[in-house]
Motif scaffolding. Structure first.
Motif, PDB file in Angstrom:
ATOM      1  N   VAL A  35       0.819  -1.098   0.212  1.00 40.59           N
ATOM      2  CA  VAL A  35       0.130  -0.016  -0.140  1.00 40.59           C
ATOM      3  C   VAL A  35       0.826   1.266  -0.166  1.00 40.59           C
ATOM      4  CG1 VAL A  35      -1.789   1.368   1.391  1.00 40.59           C
ATOM      5  CG2 VAL A  35      -1.828  -1.197   1.297  1.00 40.59           C
ATOM      6  N   PHE A  36       0.865   2.136  -1.103  1.00 38.45           N
ATOM      7  CA  PHE A  36       1.421   3.219  -1.263  1.00 38.45           C
ATOM      8  C   PHE A  36       0.940   4.541  -0.738  1.00 38.45           C
ATOM      9  CE2 PHE A  36       3.125   0.287  -3.890  1.00 38.45           C
ATOM     10  CZ  PHE A  36       4.516  -0.051  -4.019  1.00 38.45           C
ATOM     11  N   PHE A  64      -7.598   6.661  -1.070  1.00 37.65           N
ATOM     12  CA  PHE A  64      -8.378   5.564  -1.268  1.00 37.65           C
ATOM     13  C   PHE A  64      -8.802   4.877   0.047  1.00 37.65           C
ATOM     14  CE2 PHE A  64      -3.713   4.288  -1.792  1.00 37.65           C
ATOM     15  CZ  PHE A  64      -3.937   3.120  -1.208  1.00 37.65           C
ATOM     16  N   SER A  65      -9.444   3.687  -0.047  1.00 33.95           N
ATOM     17  CA  SER A  65      -9.685   2.996   1.040  1.00 33.95           C
ATOM     18  C   SER A  65      -9.626   1.571   0.656  1.00 33.95           C
ATOM     19  CB  SER A  65     -11.144   3.243   1.705  1.00 33.95           C
ATOM     20  OG  SER A  65     -12.084   2.848   0.664  1.00 33.95           O
ATOM     21  N   PHE A  66      -9.223   0.681   1.757  1.00 33.11           N
ATOM     22  CA  PHE A  66      -9.357  -0.588   1.691  1.00 33.11           C
ATOM     23  C   PHE A  66      -9.690  -1.401   3.101  1.00 33.11           C
ATOM     24  CE2 PHE A  66      -5.115   0.400   2.890  1.00 33.11           C
ATOM     25  CZ  PHE A  66      -4.539  -0.607   3.704  1.00 33.11           C
ATOM     26  N   CYS A  73      -9.320   0.945   6.533  1.00 32.77           N
ATOM     27  CA  CYS A  73      -8.296   1.696   6.259  1.00 32.77           C
ATOM     28  C   CYS A  73      -8.452   2.837   5.145  1.00 32.77           C
ATOM     29  CB  CYS A  73      -6.984   0.939   6.014  1.00 32.77           C
ATOM     30  SG  CYS A  73      -6.645  -0.619   6.997  1.00 32.77           S
ATOM     31  N   LEU A  74      -8.041   4.069   5.589  1.00 29.82           N
ATOM     32  CA  LEU A  74      -8.181   5.066   4.680  1.00 29.82           C
ATOM     33  C   LEU A  74      -6.859   5.655   4.309  1.00 29.82           C
ATOM     34  CD1 LEU A  74     -11.236   7.041   6.369  1.00 29.82           C
ATOM     35  CD2 LEU A  74     -11.294   5.355   4.358  1.00 29.82           C
ATOM     36  N   VAL A  75      -6.493   5.843   3.128  1.00 36.72           N
ATOM     37  CA  VAL A  75      -5.204   6.281   2.895  1.00 36.72           C
ATOM     38  C   VAL A  75      -5.510   7.754   2.148  1.00 36.72           C
ATOM     39  CG1 VAL A  75      -3.002   6.052   1.335  1.00 36.72           C
ATOM     40  CG2 VAL A  75      -4.204   4.276   2.378  1.00 36.72           C
ATOM     41  N   LEU A  76      -4.829   8.718   2.839  1.00 37.46           N
ATOM     42  CA  LEU A  76      -5.217  10.295   2.444  1.00 37.46           C
ATOM     43  C   LEU A  76      -3.914  10.764   1.854  1.00 37.46           C
ATOM     44  CD1 LEU A  76      -6.783  11.410   5.633  1.00 37.46           C
ATOM     45  CD2 LEU A  76      -8.050  10.420   3.584  1.00 37.46           C
ATOM     46  N   ALA A 100     -17.704  11.439   3.088  1.00 42.40           N
ATOM     47  CA  ALA A 100     -18.315  10.357   2.685  1.00 42.40           C
ATOM     48  C   ALA A 100     -17.925   9.011   3.491  1.00 42.40           C
ATOM     49  CB  ALA A 100     -18.415  10.112   1.283  1.00 42.40           C
ATOM     50  N   GLN A 101     -16.582   8.547   3.348  1.00 42.36           N
ATOM     51  CA  GLN A 101     -16.071   7.646   3.993  1.00 42.36           C
ATOM     52  C   GLN A 101     -16.507   7.741   5.619  1.00 42.36           C
ATOM     53  OE1 GLN A 101     -14.130   5.019   2.420  1.00 42.36           O
ATOM     54  NE2 GLN A 101     -15.112   5.660   0.701  1.00 42.36           N
ATOM     55  N   LEU A 102     -15.998   8.846   6.230  1.00 41.02           N
ATOM     56  CA  LEU A 102     -16.318   8.831   7.525  1.00 41.02           C
ATOM     57  C   LEU A 102     -17.702   8.650   8.078  1.00 41.02           C
ATOM     58  CD1 LEU A 102     -13.651  11.785   8.536  1.00 41.02           C
ATOM     59  CD2 LEU A 102     -13.415   9.102   8.737  1.00 41.02           C
TER      60      LEU A 102
END
Length: 230
Positions: A35-36, A64-66, A73-76, A100-102
């Protein structure tokens, strides 16, 4: 399931460093997803549509999220929090997506699973020692920081993992861990080259920083090994 979070390096030697990193990653066990997380060396302190596009072309989406084992997991892209003056539309897009994710993660729904934990990954820390500290090159501005802290806590985020500082730092306030990990390469403080190992259970998120020498000499602590085997 295991995964590794990697923060690629770039400017001013982006091309050579990208080539070297990709070559090194070829030796990674293919069963471990990589994950980068983008940072200032990838996008610049003031990102532009061009630098973001270049990063996405080489490494994938900048945010993105996964899901892993029931953990969201949220990557910002924290460069958009730091200075989006050259690409305000990209910041607005990430803000709308993050909200939207939160909102989805914190709401009760019969169609979507409730995450066991919510973890955030971003390059620039919210803060280094305290949420009330002064603005610095190595943290986010206080107005931005407080806004994110409030939103993360409201959504039930358990921890935020960052780099950027090239030293270990962070703290825990209001039940939210801010985890700042030193570097496997260049050190700016007294920490040694190493990695942070994170073990997530149904009840907690446990993290420890290990120097490469520690890992070579004795590996992980026994209690972490037992948790991984459980």
């Amino acid at each position: 399931m295991s995964f590794s979070v990697i923060l690629p390096l770039g400017t001013p030697f982006r091309e050579g460093q990208e080539k070297d990193l990709k070559a090194a990653l070829k030796g990674t066990d293919p069963s471990i997803p990589l994950v980068f997380v983008s940072g200032n060396h990838d996008l610049g302190n003031t990102p532009t549509p061009s630098t973001v596009e270049q990063y996405c072309r080489e490494w994938g989406d900048d945010y993105f999220s996964f899901w892993v084992g029931g953990v969201l997991c949220l990557v910002l892209n924290s460069q958009l929090f730091f200075d989006a003056s050259a690409c305000p539309e990209l910041r607005e897009a990430q803000e709308a997506w993050l909200e939207a994710q939160l909102s989805r993660a914190s709401s009760s729904s019969s169609t979507e699973p409730k995450p066991k934990h919510i973890l955030i990954f971003q390059h620039i820390p919210l803060y280094l020692k305290s949420p009330d500290e002064e603005d610095d090159y190595f943290n986010l501005q206080r107005t931005v920081r407080q806004n994110l802290l409030d939103r993360f806590k409201k959504a039930g985020v358990k921890a935020v993992f960052s780099g950027h500082y090239h030293r270990n730092a962070g703290g825990c306030h209001g039940g939210l861990d801010m985890v700042v990990s030193s570097a496997i390469g260049c050190q700016l403080g007294e920490d040694t080259h190493g990695v942070r190992v994170v073990v997530v259970t149904a009840d907690s998120v446990i993290h420890r920083y290990y120097s490469l020498e520690q890992l070579r000499a004795r590996g992980l602590d026994e209690d972490l090994k037992k948790l991984l085997q459980a």
